[in-house]
Scaffold this motif. Structure first.
Motif, PDB file in Angstrom:
ATOM      1  N   PHE A  28      48.682  27.172  37.101  1.00  0.00           N
ATOM      2  CA  PHE A  28      47.261  27.235  37.437  1.00  0.00           C
ATOM      3  C   PHE A  28      47.032  28.186  38.613  1.00  0.00           C
ATOM      4  N   ASN A  29      47.868  28.079  39.627  1.00  0.00           N
ATOM      5  CA  ASN A  29      47.704  28.922  40.821  1.00  0.00           C
ATOM      6  C   ASN A  29      47.916  30.401  40.502  1.00  0.00           C
ATOM      7  N   ILE A  30      48.861  30.688  39.597  1.00  0.00           N
ATOM      8  CA  ILE A  30      49.104  32.081  39.205  1.00  0.00           C
ATOM      9  C   ILE A  30      47.863  32.673  38.559  1.00  0.00           C
ATOM     10  N   PHE A  31      47.287  31.925  37.600  1.00  0.00           N
ATOM     11  CA  PHE A  31      46.095  32.424  36.911  1.00  0.00           C
ATOM     12  C   PHE A  31      44.880  32.441  37.841  1.00  0.00           C
ATOM     13  N   LEU A  32      44.859  31.530  38.813  1.00  0.00           N
ATOM     14  CA  LEU A  32      43.767  31.528  39.787  1.00  0.00           C
ATOM     15  C   LEU A  32      43.817  32.794  40.635  1.00  0.00           C
ATOM     16  N   MET A  33      45.012  33.196  41.065  1.00  0.00           N
ATOM     17  CA  MET A  33      45.151  34.426  41.847  1.00  0.00           C
ATOM     18  C   MET A  33      44.765  35.654  41.023  1.00  0.00           C
ATOM     19  N   LEU A  34      45.164  35.650  39.736  1.00  0.00           N
ATOM     20  CA  LEU A  34      44.773  36.750  38.850  1.00  0.00           C
ATOM     21  C   LEU A  34      43.256  36.803  38.702  1.00  0.00           C
ATOM     22  N   HIS A  35      42.644  35.638  38.593  1.00  0.00           N
ATOM     23  CA  HIS A  35      41.195  35.558  38.429  1.00  0.00           C
ATOM     24  C   HIS A  35      40.479  36.097  39.674  1.00  0.00           C
ATOM     25  N   ILE A  36      40.939  35.697  40.841  1.00  0.00           N
ATOM     26  CA  ILE A  36      40.321  36.149  42.087  1.00  0.00           C
ATOM     27  C   ILE A  36      40.482  37.660  42.256  1.00  0.00           C
ATOM     28  N   ALA A  37      41.702  38.157  41.974  1.00  0.00           N
ATOM     29  CA  ALA A  37      41.965  39.595  42.119  1.00  0.00           C
ATOM     30  C   ALA A  37      41.122  40.402  41.136  1.00  0.00           C
ATOM     31  N   GLY A  38      41.106  39.982  39.870  1.00  0.00           N
ATOM     32  CA  GLY A  38      40.330  40.694  38.853  1.00  0.00           C
ATOM     33  C   GLY A  38      38.841  40.638  39.134  1.00  0.00           C
ATOM     34  N   GLY A  39      38.359  39.458  39.529  1.00  0.00           N
ATOM     35  CA  GLY A  39      36.939  39.303  39.826  1.00  0.00           C
ATOM     36  C   GLY A  39      36.505  40.138  41.022  1.00  0.00           C
ATOM     37  N   SER A  40      37.345  40.195  42.042  1.00  0.00           N
ATOM     38  CA  SER A  40      37.026  40.992  43.233  1.00  0.00           C
ATOM     39  C   SER A  40      36.968  42.476  42.884  1.00  0.00           C
ATOM     40  N   LEU A  41      37.950  42.932  42.097  1.00  0.00           N
ATOM     41  CA  LEU A  41      37.958  44.341  41.675  1.00  0.00           C
ATOM     42  C   LEU A  41      36.721  44.649  40.841  1.00  0.00           C
ATOM     43  N   GLY A  42      36.368  43.743  39.934  1.00  0.00           N
ATOM     44  CA  GLY A  42      35.192  43.950  39.087  1.00  0.00           C
ATOM     45  C   GLY A  42      33.904  43.974  39.884  1.00  0.00           C
ATOM     46  N   LEU A  43      33.779  43.072  40.846  1.00  0.00           N
ATOM     47  CA  LEU A  43      32.552  43.003  41.644  1.00  0.00           C
ATOM     48  C   LEU A  43      32.371  44.258  42.484  1.00  0.00           C
ATOM     49  N   ILE A  44      33.453  44.738  43.093  1.00  0.00           N
ATOM     50  CA  ILE A  44      33.383  45.924  43.950  1.00  0.00           C
ATOM     51  C   ILE A  44      33.086  47.178  43.124  1.00  0.00           C
ATOM     52  N   THR A  45      33.882  47.406  42.072  1.00  0.00           N
ATOM     53  CA  THR A  45      33.681  48.614  41.257  1.00  0.00           C
ATOM     54  C   THR A  45      32.366  48.545  40.483  1.00  0.00           C
ATOM     55  N   GLY A  46      31.961  47.352  40.069  1.00  0.00           N
ATOM     56  CA  GLY A  46      30.686  47.207  39.364  1.00  0.00           C
ATOM     57  C   GLY A  46      29.511  47.550  40.249  1.00  0.00           C
ATOM     58  N   THR A  47      29.575  47.128  41.502  1.00  0.00           N
ATOM     59  CA  THR A  47      28.512  47.447  42.457  1.00  0.00           C
ATOM     60  C   THR A  47      28.431  48.947  42.681  1.00  0.00           C
TER      61      THR A  47
ATOM     62  N   ALA B 159      36.262  56.819  35.805  1.00  0.00           N
ATOM     63  CA  ALA B 159      37.436  56.236  36.456  1.00  0.00           C
ATOM     64  C   ALA B 159      37.107  54.861  37.041  1.00  0.00           C
ATOM     65  N   ILE B 160      35.953  54.769  37.703  1.00  0.00           N
ATOM     66  CA  ILE B 160      35.522  53.495  38.273  1.00  0.00           C
ATOM     67  C   ILE B 160      35.266  52.485  37.155  1.00  0.00           C
ATOM     68  N   GLY B 161      34.699  52.984  36.049  1.00  0.00           N
ATOM     69  CA  GLY B 161      34.415  52.113  34.911  1.00  0.00           C
ATOM     70  C   GLY B 161      35.670  51.502  34.320  1.00  0.00           C
ATOM     71  N   LYS B 162      36.749  52.274  34.275  1.00  0.00           N
ATOM     72  CA  LYS B 162      38.013  51.744  33.761  1.00  0.00           C
ATOM     73  C   LYS B 162      38.543  50.642  34.667  1.00  0.00           C
ATOM     74  N   LEU B 163      38.459  50.870  35.972  1.00  0.00           N
ATOM     75  CA  LEU B 163      38.895  49.845  36.914  1.00  0.00           C
ATOM     76  C   LEU B 163      38.051  48.581  36.767  1.00  0.00           C
ATOM     77  N   PHE B 164      36.742  48.782  36.570  1.00  0.00           N
ATOM     78  CA  PHE B 164      35.847  47.645  36.365  1.00  0.00           C
ATOM     79  C   PHE B 164      36.245  46.857  35.115  1.00  0.00           C
ATOM     80  N   SER B 165      36.515  47.576  34.032  1.00  0.00           N
ATOM     81  CA  SER B 165      36.895  46.921  32.775  1.00  0.00           C
ATOM     82  C   SER B 165      38.202  46.147  32.931  1.00  0.00           C
ATOM     83  N   TYR B 166      39.190  46.772  33.556  1.00  0.00           N
ATOM     84  CA  TYR B 166      40.478  46.095  33.761  1.00  0.00           C
ATOM     85  C   TYR B 166      40.300  44.844  34.623  1.00  0.00           C
ATOM     86  N   GLY B 167      39.520  44.993  35.688  1.00  0.00           N
ATOM     87  CA  GLY B 167      39.300  43.863  36.585  1.00  0.00           C
ATOM     88  C   GLY B 167      38.582  42.717  35.897  1.00  0.00           C
TER      89      GLY B 167
END
Length: 220
Positions: free
Chosen positions: A5-24, A38-46
């Protein structure tokens, strides 16, 4: 189980943070140039990381919040990305099995959202409104997919409009998750309001940009 659970939680936080920043960044800067892509790809991955991990987390520890965010995010990012490669629908191009699978899954899930929302409202749980709103939005996008896949194109640049709409939709999921997680800092707002603020603010932006970039088909 706790370690997983903690592993996937860290992945979720990291991906969500990347998505929020690049999306903004994508929302406020020029569209269509090389940095945007380029930013769009990072957003999609995140966002795909955040959505997939949220879905897994919701299975490991049943949670409405994670389930809604996970499913909605995966659908929005996946279809938004796929539309870049579906520019000839209605001509000689056909959607792939993957496209139909993603859309069908979201259609079924959207119907379940609405059913759960009605059930909760009957039980005097206002969170049912959130289910109904996200279910209704999902089915609206699904209908657009079905029309496009069947060749019922309503705009010459339909693929661009769908890409724009889906990516902003994914950003709505990201912003919603951020607000919900940090809701303790705005205790004066009811939970339903916190869930729906990004939708209320950003859906008009989808409408405005869709009208701005809409290119009519000849004869329509």
């Amino acid at each position: 189980m706790t370690t997983l659970f903690n592993i996937f939680l860290m992945l979720h936080i990291a991906g969500g943070s990347l998505g929020l920043i690049t999306g903004t960044i994508s929302l406020v800067r020029k569209k269509g140039d090389k940095p945007h892509r380029a930013i769009g790809k990072l957003f999609s991955y995140g966002m795909l990381t955040a959505g997939s991990s949220a879905f897994v987390l919701s299975v490991l520890h049943p949670n409405y919040f994670l389930f809604i965010v996970g499913v909605f995010t995966i659908y929005m990012v996946s279809t938004g990305y796929r539309y870049i490669y579906l520019k000839l629908l209605g001509k000689d191009q056909k959607p792939a099995l993957l496209d139909w699978t993603i859309t069908t899954a979201m259609g079924l899930t959207g119907a379940i959202f609405i059913a759960l929302g009605i059930y909760k409202l009957i039980g005097h749980d206002n969170f049912g409104i959130v289910f109904i709103v996200f279910g209704g939005l999902s089915l609206r996008f699904v209908k657009t997919d079905v029309d496009n896949y069947r060749g019922k194109i309503k705009a010459k640049n339909y693929w661009l409009l769908c890409h724009l709409q889906r990516m902003i939709g994914a950003y709505i999921a990201s912003a919603t998750a951020f607000l919900v997680v940090n809701s303790k800092f705005v205790p004066f707002l009811p939970p339903v309001a916190i869930w729906l603020i990004p939708t209320v603010v950003l859906v008009p932006l989808i409408i405005i940009w869709s009208k701005k970039y809409h290119v009519k088909l000849q004869g329509k």
